[in-house]
Design a protein around this motif. Structure first.
Motif, PDB file in Angstrom:
ATOM      1  N   ALA A   1      66.671 104.729  92.057  1.00  0.00           N
ATOM      2  CA  ALA A   1      66.013 103.286  92.331  1.00  0.00           C
ATOM      3  C   ALA A   1      65.259 103.285  91.129  1.00  0.00           C
ATOM      4  CB  ALA A   1      65.103 103.465  93.556  1.00  0.00           C
ATOM      5  N   TRP A   2      64.900 102.202  90.554  1.00  0.00           N
ATOM      6  CA  TRP A   2      64.249 101.867  89.456  1.00  0.00           C
ATOM      7  C   TRP A   2      62.774 102.115  89.755  1.00  0.00           C
ATOM      8  CZ3 TRP A   2      65.447 100.578  84.689  1.00  0.00           C
ATOM      9  CH2 TRP A   2      64.681 100.145  83.598  1.00  0.00           C
ATOM     10  N   ASP A   3      62.200 101.977  90.625  1.00  0.00           N
ATOM     11  CA  ASP A   3      60.881 102.365  91.088  1.00  0.00           C
ATOM     12  C   ASP A   3      60.611 103.928  91.079  1.00  0.00           C
ATOM     13  OD1 ASP A   3      61.907 102.366  93.500  1.00  0.00           O
ATOM     14  OD2 ASP A   3      60.612 101.007  94.333  1.00  0.00           O
ATOM     15  N   HIS A   4      61.836 104.466  91.330  1.00  0.00           N
ATOM     16  CA  HIS A   4      61.433 105.948  91.281  1.00  0.00           C
ATOM     17  C   HIS A   4      61.168 106.793  89.964  1.00  0.00           C
ATOM     18  CE1 HIS A   4      63.208 106.396  95.591  1.00  0.00           C
ATOM     19  NE2 HIS A   4      62.318 105.584  95.656  1.00  0.00           N
ATOM     20  N   VAL A   5      61.581 106.061  89.034  1.00  0.00           N
ATOM     21  CA  VAL A   5      61.701 106.615  87.547  1.00  0.00           C
ATOM     22  C   VAL A   5      60.485 107.312  87.104  1.00  0.00           C
ATOM     23  CG1 VAL A   5      61.831 105.981  85.080  1.00  0.00           C
ATOM     24  CG2 VAL A   5      63.581 105.003  86.925  1.00  0.00           C
ATOM     25  N   PRO A   6      59.389 106.863  87.544  1.00  0.00           N
ATOM     26  CA  PRO A   6      58.009 107.624  86.841  1.00  0.00           C
ATOM     27  C   PRO A   6      57.850 108.923  87.579  1.00  0.00           C
ATOM     28  CG  PRO A   6      57.387 105.186  87.454  1.00  0.00           C
ATOM     29  CD  PRO A   6      59.053 105.362  87.818  1.00  0.00           C
ATOM     30  N   GLY A   7      58.190 109.074  88.903  1.00  0.00           N
ATOM     31  CA  GLY A   7      58.227 110.306  89.830  1.00  0.00           C
ATOM     32  C   GLY A   7      59.324 111.134  89.115  1.00  0.00           C
ATOM     33  N   LEU A   8      60.429 110.794  88.358  1.00  0.00           N
ATOM     34  CA  LEU A   8      61.655 111.716  88.116  1.00  0.00           C
ATOM     35  C   LEU A   8      61.361 112.058  86.637  1.00  0.00           C
ATOM     36  CD1 LEU A   8      64.370 109.785  89.630  1.00  0.00           C
ATOM     37  CD2 LEU A   8      63.457 111.722  90.731  1.00  0.00           C
ATOM     38  N   LEU A   9      60.344 111.708  86.018  1.00  0.00           N
ATOM     39  CA  LEU A   9      60.305 112.003  84.340  1.00  0.00           C
ATOM     40  C   LEU A   9      59.912 113.542  84.151  1.00  0.00           C
ATOM     41  CD1 LEU A   9      58.060 109.159  83.041  1.00  0.00           C
ATOM     42  CD2 LEU A   9      60.683 109.392  82.735  1.00  0.00           C
ATOM     43  N   GLY A  10      59.337 113.997  85.151  1.00  0.00           N
ATOM     44  CA  GLY A  10      59.161 115.589  85.176  1.00  0.00           C
ATOM     45  C   GLY A  10      60.211 116.470  85.190  1.00  0.00           C
ATOM     46  N   GLU A  11      61.498 115.777  85.656  1.00  0.00           N
ATOM     47  CA  GLU A  11      62.596 116.617  85.731  1.00  0.00           C
ATOM     48  C   GLU A  11      63.452 116.637  84.316  1.00  0.00           C
ATOM     49  OE1 GLU A  11      64.028 116.151  89.659  1.00  0.00           O
ATOM     50  OE2 GLU A  11      62.255 116.442  90.618  1.00  0.00           O
ATOM     51  N   ALA A  12      63.152 115.449  83.796  1.00  0.00           N
ATOM     52  CA  ALA A  12      63.977 114.984  82.594  1.00  0.00           C
ATOM     53  C   ALA A  12      63.890 115.730  81.328  1.00  0.00           C
ATOM     54  CB  ALA A  12      63.739 113.536  82.241  1.00  0.00           C
ATOM     55  N   GLY A  13      65.002 116.082  80.739  1.00  0.00           N
ATOM     56  CA  GLY A  13      64.968 116.730  79.302  1.00  0.00           C
ATOM     57  C   GLY A  13      65.107 115.595  78.352  1.00  0.00           C
ATOM     58  N   LEU A  14      66.050 114.601  78.643  1.00  0.00           N
ATOM     59  CA  LEU A  14      66.580 113.832  77.665  1.00  0.00           C
ATOM     60  C   LEU A  14      66.231 112.188  78.537  1.00  0.00           C
ATOM     61  CD1 LEU A  14      67.966 112.504  75.244  1.00  0.00           C
ATOM     62  CD2 LEU A  14      70.094 112.810  76.687  1.00  0.00           C
ATOM     63  N   LEU A  15      65.574 111.148  78.119  1.00  0.00           N
ATOM     64  CA  LEU A  15      65.485 110.010  78.517  1.00  0.00           C
ATOM     65  C   LEU A  15      65.989 108.930  77.704  1.00  0.00           C
ATOM     66  CD1 LEU A  15      64.037 107.982  80.496  1.00  0.00           C
ATOM     67  CD2 LEU A  15      61.952 107.754  78.891  1.00  0.00           C
ATOM     68  N   VAL A  16      66.934 108.187  78.206  1.00  0.00           N
ATOM     69  CA  VAL A  16      67.641 107.180  77.265  1.00  0.00           C
ATOM     70  C   VAL A  16      67.416 105.846  77.962  1.00  0.00           C
ATOM     71  CG1 VAL A  16      69.765 106.571  76.057  1.00  0.00           C
ATOM     72  CG2 VAL A  16      69.418 109.016  76.892  1.00  0.00           C
TER      73      VAL A  16
ATOM     74  N   ALA B   1      68.666 124.331  80.988  1.00  0.00           N
ATOM     75  CA  ALA B   1      67.886 125.171  82.212  1.00  0.00           C
ATOM     76  C   ALA B   1      67.608 124.238  83.497  1.00  0.00           C
ATOM     77  CB  ALA B   1      66.620 125.543  81.513  1.00  0.00           C
ATOM     78  N   GLY B   2      68.216 123.328  83.870  1.00  0.00           N
ATOM     79  CA  GLY B   2      68.097 122.841  84.963  1.00  0.00           C
ATOM     80  C   GLY B   2      67.669 121.254  84.852  1.00  0.00           C
ATOM     81  N   ARG B   3      66.968 120.694  83.463  1.00  0.00           N
ATOM     82  CA  ARG B   3      66.517 119.313  83.603  1.00  0.00           C
ATOM     83  C   ARG B   3      67.695 118.376  83.540  1.00  0.00           C
ATOM     84  NH1 ARG B   3      61.843 120.186  78.808  1.00  0.00           N
ATOM     85  NH2 ARG B   3      60.304 121.496  80.002  1.00  0.00           N
ATOM     86  N   THR B   4      67.355 117.206  83.723  1.00  0.00           N
ATOM     87  CA  THR B   4      68.416 116.208  83.877  1.00  0.00           C
ATOM     88  C   THR B   4      68.158 115.013  82.619  1.00  0.00           C
ATOM     89  OG1 THR B   4      66.727 114.426  84.693  1.00  0.00           O
ATOM     90  CG2 THR B   4      68.049 116.037  86.398  1.00  0.00           C
ATOM     91  N   ALA B   5      69.507 114.390  82.341  1.00  0.00           N
ATOM     92  CA  ALA B   5      69.087 113.272  81.412  1.00  0.00           C
ATOM     93  C   ALA B   5      69.081 112.075  82.427  1.00  0.00           C
ATOM     94  CB  ALA B   5      70.734 113.064  80.904  1.00  0.00           C
ATOM     95  N   LEU B   6      68.097 111.368  82.023  1.00  0.00           N
ATOM     96  CA  LEU B   6      67.946 110.085  82.767  1.00  0.00           C
ATOM     97  C   LEU B   6      68.147 108.929  82.055  1.00  0.00           C
ATOM     98  CD1 LEU B   6      66.310 108.669  85.249  1.00  0.00           C
ATOM     99  CD2 LEU B   6      64.263 109.274  84.356  1.00  0.00           C
ATOM    100  N   LEU B   7      68.933 107.821  82.399  1.00  0.00           N
ATOM    101  CA  LEU B   7      69.600 106.864  81.708  1.00  0.00           C
ATOM    102  C   LEU B   7      68.883 105.751  82.357  1.00  0.00           C
ATOM    103  CD1 LEU B   7      71.684 108.827  80.572  1.00  0.00           C
ATOM    104  CD2 LEU B   7      73.345 107.289  80.800  1.00  0.00           C
ATOM    105  N   LEU B   8      68.373 104.822  81.643  1.00  0.00           N
ATOM    106  CA  LEU B   8      67.722 103.508  82.194  1.00  0.00           C
ATOM    107  C   LEU B   8      68.577 102.344  81.922  1.00  0.00           C
ATOM    108  CD1 LEU B   8      63.939 103.916  81.033  1.00  0.00           C
ATOM    109  CD2 LEU B   8      64.969 104.891  83.088  1.00  0.00           C
ATOM    110  N   GLY B   9      69.198 101.734  82.841  1.00  0.00           N
ATOM    111  CA  GLY B   9      70.180 100.653  82.726  1.00  0.00           C
ATOM    112  C   GLY B   9      71.728 101.072  83.085  1.00  0.00           C
ATOM    113  N   ALA B  10      72.322 100.108  83.361  1.00  0.00           N
ATOM    114  CA  ALA B  10      73.779 100.413  84.347  1.00  0.00           C
ATOM    115  C   ALA B  10      74.762  99.435  83.443  1.00  0.00           C
ATOM    116  CB  ALA B  10      73.691 100.619  85.597  1.00  0.00           C
ATOM    117  N   GLY B  11      74.668  99.108  82.418  1.00  0.00           N
ATOM    118  CA  GLY B  11      75.667  98.162  81.800  1.00  0.00           C
ATOM    119  C   GLY B  11      76.499  99.082  81.146  1.00  0.00           C
ATOM    120  N   GLY B  12      77.314  98.203  80.140  1.00  0.00           N
ATOM    121  CA  GLY B  12      78.427  98.888  79.402  1.00  0.00           C
ATOM    122  C   GLY B  12      77.783 100.101  78.599  1.00  0.00           C
ATOM    123  N   ALA B  13      76.650  99.875  77.782  1.00  0.00           N
ATOM    124  CA  ALA B  13      76.267 101.104  76.925  1.00  0.00           C
ATOM    125  C   ALA B  13      75.779 102.069  77.890  1.00  0.00           C
ATOM    126  CB  ALA B  13      74.841 100.622  76.132  1.00  0.00           C
ATOM    127  N   ALA B  14      75.336 102.029  79.073  1.00  0.00           N
ATOM    128  CA  ALA B  14      74.759 102.959  79.822  1.00  0.00           C
ATOM    129  C   ALA B  14      76.398 103.789  80.421  1.00  0.00           C
ATOM    130  CB  ALA B  14      74.172 102.609  80.985  1.00  0.00           C
TER     131      ALA B  14
END
Length: 290
Positions: free
Chosen positions: A185-200, A132-145
């Protein structure tokens, strides 16, 4: 009389390798299915890895798993690979194709998705609000990400955000699908949580001996789910904070268990199941090593 075919032998190769729980997983399945075969740890230094790959079929092995630090080297050295492994840029599962050539796969992506399905239900894109429009938000950008992002793209998620402390690494993952993957940006994460359906969390933050992931989850919607690929400890500070908010959580152990399924099926001819008994066996090993 024709001599019986030798029992299949498989391995996990890395450097160091003593910590690997793959022999415990595959040994459990061999026993549970009454199969002849073996699975062993092999410690191979980076400078010897190419020679190891060229020589392992002559040693009687039918295939094996690849772990740190060899996944990218395996990607460069195999003769053929799956489209998924090519997209991820790393190989964690080896086998021999019909022509006897070295074939590579990456099972981290389907392993992560299988664990999400098992924990949250296969309809998690809808129940988390991603449909319904929420995002998946991934923390980190290595091989697992990268592997997880590929899996989420394959599942059809419309919008994935990737945040990393080194912005260039997150930006590099936009190439997976520039229309659906966004680097933030990493420091933008707190402000993007409201749009996230999945945080990884795909980083090592929260792992035993490492600093915790400092993130207030108050901004996440009530229906969101939180996943962490760390499995030592099984409940990271991030997952504990999510539980305190009554959010659904997905620990890191299931990804390890589910990613092992395709390789076992390929080498030993039986598709195993990730069962409570297997999970309890690995959890006991984790607790016993503390």
């Amino acid at each position: 009389m024709t001599a019986p075919a030798p029992a299949p032998k498989a391995f996990v190769v890395g450097h160091p390798i003593a910590h690997s729980r793959s022999p415990l997983i595959h040994g459990h399945w061999l026993s549970a299915h009454g199969l002849a075969g073996s699975y062993e740890r092999l410690d191979v230094a980076p400078e010897a890895f190419a020679d190891f790959l060229s020589g392992f079929p002559a040693s009687g092995f039918v295939g094996g798993n690849v772990t740190i630090p060899h996944k990218e080297a395996a990607f460069r050295l195999v003769a053929t690979m799956t489209p998924r492994a090519e997209r991820i840029g790393a190989v964690n599962t080896l086998s021999l194709d019909a022509a006897g050539r070295l074939h590579g796969d990456n099972t981290d992506a389907p392993g992560f998705l299988a664990h999400l399905d098992a924990t949250l239900g296969a309809d998690w894109p809808e129940t988390t609000g991603i449909g319904a429009g929420r995002t998946a938000l991934l923390l980190g950008a290595g091989g697992a990400a990268r592997a997880i992002a590929v899996g989420l793209l394959e599942r059809g998620l419309p919008h994935i955000r990737i945040a990393n402390r080194t912005a260039a690494r997150a930006e590099a993952l936009r190439g997976l699908d520039s229309a659906r993957v966004e680097a933030v940006a990493w420091d933008h994460v707190p402000g993007l949580l409201g749009e996230a359906g999945l945080l990884v969390n795909t980083t090592s933050l929260g792992m035993a001996g490492a600093e915790a992931l400092d993130l207030d989850l108050a901004g996440l919607p009530d229906g969101a789910a939180v996943a962490d690929i760390v499995y030592v400890p099984l409940e990271t500070p991030l997952l504990a904070a999510a539980r305190a908010r009554s959010l659904r959580t997905v620990d890191g152990l299931g990804m390890l268990l589910h990613q092992a399924v395709p390789g076992f099926a390929r080498w030993f001819g039986v598709t195993p199941q990730v069962t409570p008994d297997l999970r309890a066996l690995v959890v006991a090993d984790i607790e016993g090593r503390r």
